[in-house]
Design an enzyme around this catalytic site. Structure first.
Site, PDB file in Angstrom:
ATOM      1  N   HIS A  11     -43.195   5.870   7.382  1.00 17.60           N
ATOM      2  CA  HIS A  11     -42.595   5.144   6.244  1.00 17.60           C
ATOM      3  C   HIS A  11     -42.040   3.786   6.685  1.00 17.60           C
ATOM      4  CE1 HIS A  11     -42.532   9.120   4.165  1.00 17.60           C
ATOM      5  NE2 HIS A  11     -42.215   9.546   5.379  1.00 17.60           N
ATOM      6  N   SER A  19     -47.422 -25.157  10.668  1.00 15.23           N
ATOM      7  CA  SER A  19     -47.227 -25.523   9.270  1.00 15.23           C
ATOM      8  C   SER A  19     -47.221 -27.042   9.162  1.00 15.23           C
ATOM      9  CB  SER A  19     -45.895 -24.949   8.782  1.00 15.23           C
ATOM     10  OG  SER A  19     -45.373 -25.734   7.739  1.00 15.23           O
ATOM     11  N   LYS A  45     -42.742 -23.486  12.687  1.00 20.71           N
ATOM     12  CA  LYS A  45     -43.591 -22.338  12.362  1.00 20.71           C
ATOM     13  C   LYS A  45     -44.764 -22.129  13.295  1.00 20.71           C
ATOM     14  CE  LYS A  45     -44.054 -20.709   8.492  1.00 20.71           C
ATOM     15  NZ  LYS A  45     -43.750 -19.612   7.625  1.00 20.71           N
ATOM     16  N   GLU A  88     -54.079 -12.538   9.224  1.00 21.28           N
ATOM     17  CA  GLU A  88     -53.972 -12.696   7.766  1.00 21.28           C
ATOM     18  C   GLU A  88     -55.342 -12.868   7.117  1.00 21.28           C
ATOM     19  OE1 GLU A  88     -50.115 -15.070   6.560  1.00 21.28           O
ATOM     20  OE2 GLU A  88     -51.022 -15.964   8.323  1.00 21.28           O
TER      21      GLU A  88
END
Ligand code: ARG
Length: 469
Positions: A156, A277, A283, A290
């Site tokens: 979980h 970024s 970043k 992704e």
């Protein structure tokens, strides 16, 4: 440009029609398979006395030239040529004249396209399988080096029990090795040649299907002509296997995305496989996992798309089947691209063992071990579970870890606790304790790596067998 089938037509097709039904923009990638199929076919026609040896040689010579010019990109492939099969034949006739018109004797585009596709399919499956083998090998190398590394195991997404990072990586190895099995299975089922099935019912010439099957590297000719020209099960099987591979990559991607966040900080992806970024200077983004996670959906889409194309088709060939190619090519391209980038991504990423270890101190990962401790002393497990639940509740209240409790504090909950409880709750002891087969104790993980290395060796041999055929 007059069509090869223009005999029964009184006018040319509309340009819109040409654009609409042409498959050349995407089936041009089959040209090598198409020419290989034609070579096998003319050799067989000559051997069976259907064309002369001289005609065969002229056609073979012509095909060689066409192939060279296609290799060089020196042939135009406008939509009026309809598809790659028509285009090759068109240029062959242009090259060698009348005799080129004999190539299509005892053949239909229906058995031709089915043959081309199976050849291309076999090549694609082998390339995919080789990438999967490489991916598995990288996982094994990395797992072997991390058998002792502690990582919180989750259920979980809540901290559950400590595990070995090696064990975690081997879980992915298991998924990908099943995927390899699936690929090799569907390769074996697809290894039959449709060539010689004609349009649908077989042909009226004394052909030799064994010969063409053998020359093209198929195990045998497909048994039923109607099935051979309309069967695309092999593509569905591949797309199903591809969907599962992408699912596995996507699950791993999801973990890497999470693990790369400052909140987890378990991995650092190599700069060579990360992006920045355009606005936020701090970043470092995990674009590879992704994108792979994102591409998974389009592979599922191809599977469902092709199944839907097939579900209402009467026998035998229907033009709907032309829709099989883009689904297959797109899924195969994206799958191979995902595997190819994941191999160096996994090879180069850094593990932050300190962060993983520190995370094991949060969330009472050792609570089950305390319950087991009491149960081993004769307390029914349910009762033990309840007592440890109370310990955890109190410890949470006072902001303590189980490792911080003194023997006296333990004994307030049960007089079954003795001095050895202080070792039992050490996180590393919890890892070592899971000695059951398939469990996470480092000894077991080392064994599992060895077994896996042996299995991957066997799969590689099986792949070599396929490549030799
Ligand atoms: N381009 C076609 C396809 O991809 C080739 C077979 C055409 N057959 C036909 N009878 N029109 O399916």
């Amino acid at each position: 440009m007059a069509k090869m089938w223009s005999g029964r037509f009184s006018k040319e097709t509309d340009a819109k029609m040409d654009d609409f039904h042409s498959s050349l923009s995407f089936d041009r990638r089959l040209y090598k398979e198409d020419i290989a199929g034609s070579r096998a076919h003319v050799r067989m026609l000559a051997k069976c006395g259907i064309i002369t040896d001289q005609e065969r040689d002229l056609i073979l010579e012509g095909l060689k030239k066409i192939e060279k010019r296609l290799d060089e990109g020196a042939l135009e492939l406008p939509p009026q040529l309809e598809d790659i099969h028509m285009a090759v034949e068109h240029y062959l006739i242009q090259e060698i004249g009348e005799v080129g018109k004999k190539l299509h004797t005892a053949r239909s585009r229906n058995d031709q396209v089915a043959t081309d596709l199976r050849l291309y399919f076999k090549k694609t499956v082998l390339e995919t399988a080789q990438l999967l083998v490489e991916l598995c090998q990288v996982l094994l190398v990395r797992a072997k080096a991390e058998t002792e590394t502690l990582l919180p195991g989750y259920t979980h997404l809540q901290p559950a029990q400590p595990i070995s990072l090696g064990h975690h990586l081997l879980a992915y190895y298991e998924m990908f090795s099943r995927d390899l099995g699936r690929l090799l299975d569907c390769l074996a089922r697809a290894d039959f040649s449709p060539l010689g099935s004609g349009a649908l019912a077989g042909v009226t010439y004394p052909i030799d299907r064994e010969m063409t099957a053998k020359e093209l590297g198929f195990r045998a000719p497909a048994a039923n002509s109607l099935d051979a020209v309309s069967d695309r099960d092999f593509l569905v099987e591949f797309l199903a296997a591809a969907s599962l591979i992408m699912t596995h990559l996507s699950r791993l991607s999801e973990e890497l995305v999470l693990w790369a966040t400052p909140a987890f900080g378990f991995v650092e992806l190599d700069d060579a496989y990360s992006t920045g970024s355009s606005i936020m200077p701090q970043k470092k983004n995990p674009d590879v996992p992704e994108l792979v996670r994102g591409k998974t959906g389009r592979v599922f889409g191809s599977l469902i798309g092709l199944l839907t194309v097939l579900k209402g088709l009467p026998l035998a060939y229907n033009k709907d089947l032309q829709e099989d190619k883009e689904a297959f090519f797109d899924a195969a391209d994206n799958l191979k691209a995902s595997l190819s980038i994941f191999i160096p991504l996994l090879e180069t990423m850094g593990f932050n063992r300190e962060r993983m270890f520190a995370a094991c101190a949060e969330g009472y990962l050792n609570a089950t071990d305390v319950a087991d401790y009491l149960a081993k002393k004769g307390l029914p497990f349910r009762e033990a579970h309840r007592i440890v639940g109370e310990v955890v509740r109190q410890a949470t209240f006072s902001g303590k870890k189980l490792e911080d409790l003194t023997l006296e504090e333990w004994q307030e909950f049960s007089d079954l606790f003795e001095a050895d409880i202080l070792q039992v709750v050490e996180i590393r002891a919890c890892l070592e304790a899971r000695q059951s087969y398939g469990g996470t104790a480092p000894r077991r993980v080392r064994e599992a790596v060895q077994e896996a290395e042996e299995r991957i060796r066997q799969i590689k041999e099986k792949l070599q067998d396929f490549l030799r055929r």
